[in-house]
Enzyme design. Structure first.
Site, PDB file in Angstrom:
ATOM      1  N   SER A   1       0.838  -1.204   0.000  1.00  0.00           N
ATOM      2  CA  SER A   1       0.000   0.000   0.000  1.00  0.00           C
ATOM      3  C   SER A   1       0.869   1.249   0.000  1.00  0.00           C
ATOM      4  CB  SER A   1      -0.894  -0.007   1.241  1.00  0.00           C
ATOM      5  OG  SER A   1      -1.560   1.234   1.362  1.00  0.00           O
TER       6      SER A   1
ATOM      7  N   GLY B   1       2.777  10.854   5.170  1.00  0.00           N
ATOM      8  CA  GLY B   1       1.750  11.310   6.111  1.00  0.00           C
ATOM      9  C   GLY B   1       0.329  10.968   5.690  1.00  0.00           C
TER      10      GLY B   1
ATOM     11  N   CYS C   1       1.069   2.632  10.500  1.00  0.00           N
ATOM     12  CA  CYS C   1       1.833   3.671   9.797  1.00  0.00           C
ATOM     13  C   CYS C   1       2.730   4.411  10.779  1.00  0.00           C
ATOM     14  CB  CYS C   1       0.914   4.668   9.099  1.00  0.00           C
ATOM     15  SG  CYS C   1       1.855   5.967   8.269  1.00  0.00           S
TER      16      CYS C   1
ATOM     17  N   ASN D   1       4.945  -3.508   7.801  1.00  0.00           N
ATOM     18  CA  ASN D   1       5.049  -2.097   7.444  1.00  0.00           C
ATOM     19  C   ASN D   1       6.500  -1.632   7.631  1.00  0.00           C
ATOM     20  OD1 ASN D   1       4.315   0.609   6.872  1.00  0.00           O
ATOM     21  ND2 ASN D   1       2.312   0.285   7.797  1.00  0.00           N
ATOM     22  N   THR D   2       6.726  -0.334   7.444  1.00  0.00           N
ATOM     23  CA  THR D   2       8.080   0.204   7.594  1.00  0.00           C
ATOM     24  C   THR D   2       8.447   0.333   9.074  1.00  0.00           C
ATOM     25  OG1 THR D   2       7.170   2.425   7.530  1.00  0.00           O
ATOM     26  CG2 THR D   2       7.937   1.506   5.445  1.00  0.00           C
TER      27      THR D   2
ATOM     28  N   GLY E   1       8.601  -6.531   2.352  1.00  0.00           N
ATOM     29  CA  GLY E   1       9.697  -5.845   3.040  1.00  0.00           C
ATOM     30  C   GLY E   1      10.991  -6.103   2.296  1.00  0.00           C
ATOM     31  N   GLY E   2      11.406  -5.154   1.477  1.00  0.00           N
ATOM     32  CA  GLY E   2      12.709  -5.244   0.821  1.00  0.00           C
ATOM     33  C   GLY E   2      12.813  -6.251  -0.304  1.00  0.00           C
TER      34      GLY E   2
END
Lengths: 262, 309
Positions: free
Chosen positions: B8, B56, B114, B169-170, B220-221
């Protein structure tokens, strides 16, 4: 049994002619403190002056957006100012090195602008040689911070060049007095673009912003356009000055002072 | 077959439909109840091991999304997931309720992780439960790798009605301008993605695959088919691409081909053949078929692996 077809399938973007290509570098040519990176063109469309390409090479994770400087036969030329990790990697490339090129992307300058005048500052002259060639002899005004940087002015043979502390907006203001209908097509540092925008809200300004993708995916290149944060790669990078610099209604008595109805 | 999705926020299918065409499922950027302009620039920065973003959650808000974006997405995207976000369980429920009536939405991903907005006040399970109450659509909980015990949160999400997990997520990171030693991003910190996230994501998938029976979208990566194959071996049913899309818009096609080749190099007919290999368990066919999200077409491969080992 390998299925290479999918891998070679060109990636094109909606309404554009952007393609991804793995190409060879032809060389890097020193132009004053800048470097003109020559890349084989492959099947890529050079696009309209002011459009850009995403360039990626080892060891960069992300590509870097670069507007096309020159579109010689069979070649793409990018003017690089090696000031950071990405631009230094691009300026170091040798003939034969591999580079991934994706483009052309974004919206270029309007080539049908009324009485165009080309305005550039520093590394912002990057898209202007191609623009000048496309406009066949439109007047050009360039500003540089030093004699060394001004060497790059030779990329636009007919240009009038000023060097700091003279600002390029000074000859532009004179030009606009004698030719009030002229449309500045400008690229340069942010303060220069703002100054050009103040002189002519109908000017087209090629803006820049950090970009991870160049095709609307990352939302990283947000710039205030029409008063909202919008993606520069989708809206620009060339944007009508009046969309970037909205008049400040709180502080400016100018409209009534010059007799414009409020 | 392993499905390839986008993470996303890493692709706009309306700006670049040709890239979305390469995916099995398109996941939208997170939508919140109200419009958000997002964070001031600068929003992205690159380091040696990954990139930071601090967008954001810029989005048009659920009302405009449904009215202006969803019809065009429905027309162009064969399989669509909508990512939703907010600051409370009620925010998530509001977005889910607004999407419930749209047949084109195949699943809803709950972005409870997030790093660039104030973290949702409610626990992930409360958010899933609130969403479950207003929609019958499959709900995927997107969990943060920063959770101290991601497996227990995954279990709680499962009990609250999640149909799957998006992992991960990050991670929050900081990059300084080498010249000024000041943060590059306007918000100082941002979400780290790219290569650095790869072992982190693998660990999250590995932990949750042991703790729950939920299907997992691993992300992820991922830059190559080998990276995707590793996530599947750790327990992911499907794989999503994020940062790689920025530099390589042809990544969906490329990685799909590489993934098949990576599987074939290991003597299995397709990538699904390495499913859960890292976990060291040998799932029986009945155990596998009882897992939601595992389709019957995977069974021959799994049987083959069991026979071969």
């Amino acid at each position: 049994m390998h299925r290479h077809d999918d891998r070679r399938r060109p990636t094109r973007l909606r309404g554009m002619n952007a393609q991804l290509a793995h190409l060879r570098v032809r060389g890097n040519e020193a132009i004053g403190p800048y470097s003109l990176l020559h890349v084989e063109r492959g099947q890529l469309d050079p696009g309209v002056p002011g459009q850009f390409f995403m360039l990626r090479t080892e060891p960069l994770l992300l590509p870097r957006p670069m507007s096309l400087c020159m579109a010689r036969a069979g070649e793409l030329g990018f003017l690089i100012d090696p000031t950071g990790k990405g631009t230094e990697a691009l300026a170091r490339l040798d003939p034969g090195d591999r580079i991934t090129v994706f483009g052309p992307l974004g919206h270029g300058f309007p080539l049908d602008a009324t009485d165009p005048v080309i305005v550039g500052g520093g590394i912002g002259i990057a898209p202007l040689p191609y623009l000048s060639e496309s406009l066949r002899g439109a007047p050009a005004l360039l500003g540089f911070r030093s004699d060394a940087h001004a060497v790059a002015g030779a990329l636009l043979p007919n240009a009038e060049i000023v060097i700091d502390p003279v600002r390029v907006t000074e000859p532009l203001a004179e030009h606009l007095v004698s030719r009030p209908e002229a449309t500045p097509l400008a690229c340069g540092p942010e303060p220069m673009l703002a100054a050009v925008g103040r002189l002519a809200s109908h000017a087209w300004l090629a803006h820049e912003a950090p970009m991870a993708c160049g095709y609307g995916a990352c939302f990283g290149c947000a710039v205030r356009i029409d008063g909202e944060l919008k993606r520069l790669c989708v809206e620009g990078p060339t944007v009508l000055a009046g969309r970037l610099y909205v008049p400040d209604h709180d502080s400016s008595p100018l409209p009534s002072a010059v007799g414009v109805p409020a | 077959m392993t499905r390839i999705l986008n993470a996303s926020g890493c692709l706009d299918a309306l700006a670049a439909p040709e890239v979305a065409d390469g995916l099995d499922v398109f996941v939208t950027k997170t939508v919140t109840p109200l419009p958000r302009t997002g964070n001031d620039p600068i929003r992205i920065a690159e380091s040696d091991v990954g990139m930071l973003n601090s967008i954001g959650l810029a989005n048009p808000g659920i009302e405009r999304f449904v009215a202006e974006y969803l019809p065009e997405l429905a027309e162009r995207i064969p399989s669509l997931w909508v990512s939703v976000g907010g600051f409370s369980a009620e925010d998530f429920a509001l977005c889910c309720a607004a999407l419930d009536g749209y047949a084109c939405v195949d699943a809803i991903e709950l972005n409870v992780s997030c790093p660039n907005v104030t973290a949702p006040a409610d626990e992930a399970s409360a958010i899933v439960a609130a969403a479950r109450g207003v929609t019958s659509k499959p709900l995927y909980a997107k969990l943060s790798p920063a959770l101290p015990d991601i497996a227990s949160v995954a279990q709680a999400a499962e009990q609250a009605g999640a149909r799957g997990l998006s992992l991960t997520n990050t991670l929050r990171g900081l990059i300084l301008d080498p010249a000024t030693l000041e943060p590059i991003l306007a918000t100082a910190t941002g979400g780290l993605s790219g290569p650095a996230l790869r072992p982190v994501a693998l660990a999250a998938v590995y932990a949750c695959a042991q703790a729950t029976s939920l299907p997992i979208v691993g992300m992820g990566g991922v830059e190559t088919g080998e990276h995707a194959l590793a996530l599947i071996a750790a327990g992911a049913s499907d794989v999503a691409l994020g940062t790689v899309l920025f530099g390589d818009p042809a990544a969906p096609h490329r990685i799909r081909t590489e993934l098949e080749e990576a599987a074939q190099r290991r003597g299995v007919a397709s990538a699904a053949g390495v499913f859960r290999m890292a976990l060291g368990d040998e799932l029986s066919a009945s155990e596998v078929s009882s897992k939601p999200g595992i389709r019957g077409d995977l069974l021959p491969e799994l049987t083959k692996v069991a026979v071969g080992s």
